[in-house]
Design an enzyme around this catalytic site. Structure first.
Site, mmCIF file in Angstrom:
data_model
loop_
_atom_site.group_PDB
_atom_site.id
_atom_site.type_symbol
_atom_site.label_atom_id
_atom_site.label_comp_id
_atom_site.label_asym_id
_atom_site.label_seq_id
_atom_site.Cartn_x
_atom_site.Cartn_y
_atom_site.Cartn_z
ATOM 1 N N HIS A 151 -9.728 19.686 -43.737
ATOM 2 C CA HIS A 151 -8.474 19.168 -45.130
ATOM 3 C C HIS A 151 -6.991 19.259 -44.303
ATOM 4 O O HIS A 151 -6.029 18.079 -43.729
ATOM 5 C CB HIS A 151 -8.304 18.922 -46.055
ATOM 6 C CG HIS A 151 -9.118 18.671 -47.157
ATOM 7 N ND1 HIS A 151 -8.791 17.925 -48.233
ATOM 8 C CD2 HIS A 151 -10.520 17.834 -46.558
ATOM 9 C CE1 HIS A 151 -9.829 17.317 -49.161
ATOM 10 N NE2 HIS A 151 -10.949 17.533 -47.885
ATOM 11 N N ASP A 152 -6.256 20.865 -43.652
ATOM 12 C CA ASP A 152 -5.233 20.808 -42.754
ATOM 13 C C ASP A 152 -5.424 20.490 -41.885
ATOM 14 O O ASP A 152 -3.805 19.881 -41.439
ATOM 15 C CB ASP A 152 -5.014 22.158 -42.769
ATOM 16 C CG ASP A 152 -3.878 23.021 -42.589
ATOM 17 O OD1 ASP A 152 -2.599 22.322 -42.888
ATOM 18 O OD2 ASP A 152 -3.925 23.746 -41.377
ATOM 19 N N PRO A 178 -12.365 11.063 -44.125
ATOM 20 C CA PRO A 178 -13.635 10.165 -44.598
ATOM 21 C C PRO A 178 -14.109 10.077 -46.141
ATOM 22 O O PRO A 178 -14.144 11.236 -46.484
ATOM 23 C CB PRO A 178 -14.880 10.268 -43.806
ATOM 24 C CG PRO A 178 -13.896 11.397 -42.881
ATOM 25 C CD PRO A 178 -12.832 11.993 -43.616
ATOM 26 N N HIS A 225 -21.901 20.581 -44.382
ATOM 27 C CA HIS A 225 -22.194 20.273 -45.810
ATOM 28 C C HIS A 225 -23.561 20.700 -45.402
ATOM 29 O O HIS A 225 -24.458 21.145 -46.795
ATOM 30 C CB HIS A 225 -22.163 18.919 -45.855
ATOM 31 C CG HIS A 225 -21.639 17.596 -46.336
ATOM 32 N ND1 HIS A 225 -21.373 16.622 -46.510
ATOM 33 C CD2 HIS A 225 -20.096 18.122 -46.369
ATOM 34 C CE1 HIS A 225 -20.019 16.362 -46.648
ATOM 35 N NE2 HIS A 225 -19.149 17.293 -46.680
ATOM 36 N N THR A 226 -23.669 21.619 -44.921
ATOM 37 C CA THR A 226 -24.901 23.056 -45.584
ATOM 38 C C THR A 226 -24.322 23.867 -46.027
ATOM 39 O O THR A 226 -25.410 24.591 -47.176
ATOM 40 C CB THR A 226 -25.281 23.773 -43.844
ATOM 41 O OG1 THR A 226 -26.649 24.316 -44.269
ATOM 42 C CG2 THR A 226 -24.364 24.333 -43.515
ATOM 43 N N ASP A 282 -27.506 21.156 -49.901
ATOM 44 C CA ASP A 282 -29.040 21.680 -49.791
ATOM 45 C C ASP A 282 -29.821 22.734 -50.059
ATOM 46 O O ASP A 282 -28.390 22.991 -51.275
ATOM 47 C CB ASP A 282 -28.956 21.849 -47.738
ATOM 48 C CG ASP A 282 -28.474 22.732 -47.174
ATOM 49 O OD1 ASP A 282 -28.239 23.911 -48.619
ATOM 50 O OD2 ASP A 282 -28.070 23.426 -45.866
ATOM 51 N N THR A 306 -29.944 25.660 -49.495
ATOM 52 C CA THR A 306 -29.226 26.707 -49.314
ATOM 53 C C THR A 306 -27.381 26.294 -49.256
ATOM 54 O O THR A 306 -26.895 26.726 -48.181
ATOM 55 C CB THR A 306 -29.870 27.501 -47.741
ATOM 56 O OG1 THR A 306 -29.773 26.688 -47.149
ATOM 57 C CG2 THR A 306 -31.196 28.182 -48.369
ATOM 58 N N ASP A 319 -26.580 27.336 -42.358
ATOM 59 C CA ASP A 319 -27.823 27.304 -41.405
ATOM 60 C C ASP A 319 -28.183 25.629 -41.144
ATOM 61 O O ASP A 319 -26.948 24.758 -41.650
ATOM 62 C CB ASP A 319 -28.486 27.335 -42.067
ATOM 63 C CG ASP A 319 -29.267 26.458 -44.023
ATOM 64 O OD1 ASP A 319 -28.059 25.991 -43.789
ATOM 65 O OD2 ASP A 319 -29.451 28.284 -44.911
#
Length: 242
Positions: free
Chosen positions: A57-58, A89, A119-120, A163, A165, A170
């Protein structure tokens, strides 16, 4: 988070950022920050996702996995407005819209997919993906749709992990996309689009390649919208401008 150091790149920068920015005035700054963050992550592993999101974001709106060195010296902006988030986005973006949004800031399609791999970590609220549950989204695997519907039965603020985890960095996120288990539409469209499907497959098969590309893209993102001179400040209180 497992530590993997990246060194040698960008020792001095035309934008005022340097690897050794604090060498003279605060030589132990890096270690102090590292120790503080590691302690905080031990107490609350979910902070990892929040830290990555804060960095994104920054840089994007001017305001265990890889641990990497970044050029230092970023100053705080003098503006912090909610309306600026319109430049981020949206979870409903398709791949073309994502490529355009990132491309305007100098990122390639591969770098965009690598950054999406953040997004993991973490979770998303039901309000971000409930629109996919009407039964008309062919990109959503049926059993996963049932899981999401159960989550959303608790309301818009109910949370679902990206996900399996959510506290570990990962490549599980990319394997989820292959199974049509991408949480957001903007996630799953990366696999449904031929232009980026091969990149997703590559990261799903080769975690080390994903880590390397993610590190490089994050360092690049850290050089976006750097405030120099009077355009930035070092906030006395991180919650407000001086």
């Amino acid at each position: 988070m497992e530590v993997m150091a990246v060194r040698g790149g960008f020792p001095f920068g035309v934008d005022g950022l340097r690897m050794d920015y604090y060498m003279m005035n605060c030589p132990f700054a890096d270690q102090i920050v590292k120790n503080t963050v590691n302690r905080a992550l031990q107490d609350d592993p979910t902070l990892a996702a929040a830290l990555v999101r804060m960095h994104f974001h920054d840089c994007f709106i001017e305001a265990g996995g890889p641990f990497y060195e970044i050029p230092k010296g970023r100053k705080d902006g003098r503006r912090s407005k909610i309306e600026d988030t319109i430049n981020l986005p949206f979870p409903t973006f398709n791949t073309t819209e994502l490529i355009n949004a990132f491309g305007q800031r100098g990122f390639t399609a591969q770098e965009m997919v690598a950054l999406s791999g953040a997004h993991t970590l973490g979770v998303a609220r039901c309000s971000s993906f409930k629109g996919r549950l009407s039964g008309s989204d062919p990109l959503l695997e049926s059993e996963f749709a049932k899981t999401l519907s159960k989550t959303c039965s608790a309301g818009d603020n109910a949370q679902q992990a990206f996900d399996a985890t959510p506290n570990t960095f990962d490549n599980f996120y990319f394997n989820a996309l292959i199974r049509k288990n991408g949480l957001l539409f903007s996630d799953q469209t990366l696999y449904s689009t031929p232009r980026t499907r091969a990149i997703v497959n590559g990261y799903a098969m080769n975690q080390a390649m994903f880590f390397l590309d993610f590190q490089s893209a994050m360092v690049k993102m850290g050089r976006l919208n750097v405030k120099e001179g009077s355009n930035g400040e070092v906030r006395a209180n991180c919650r407000k401008i001086n």
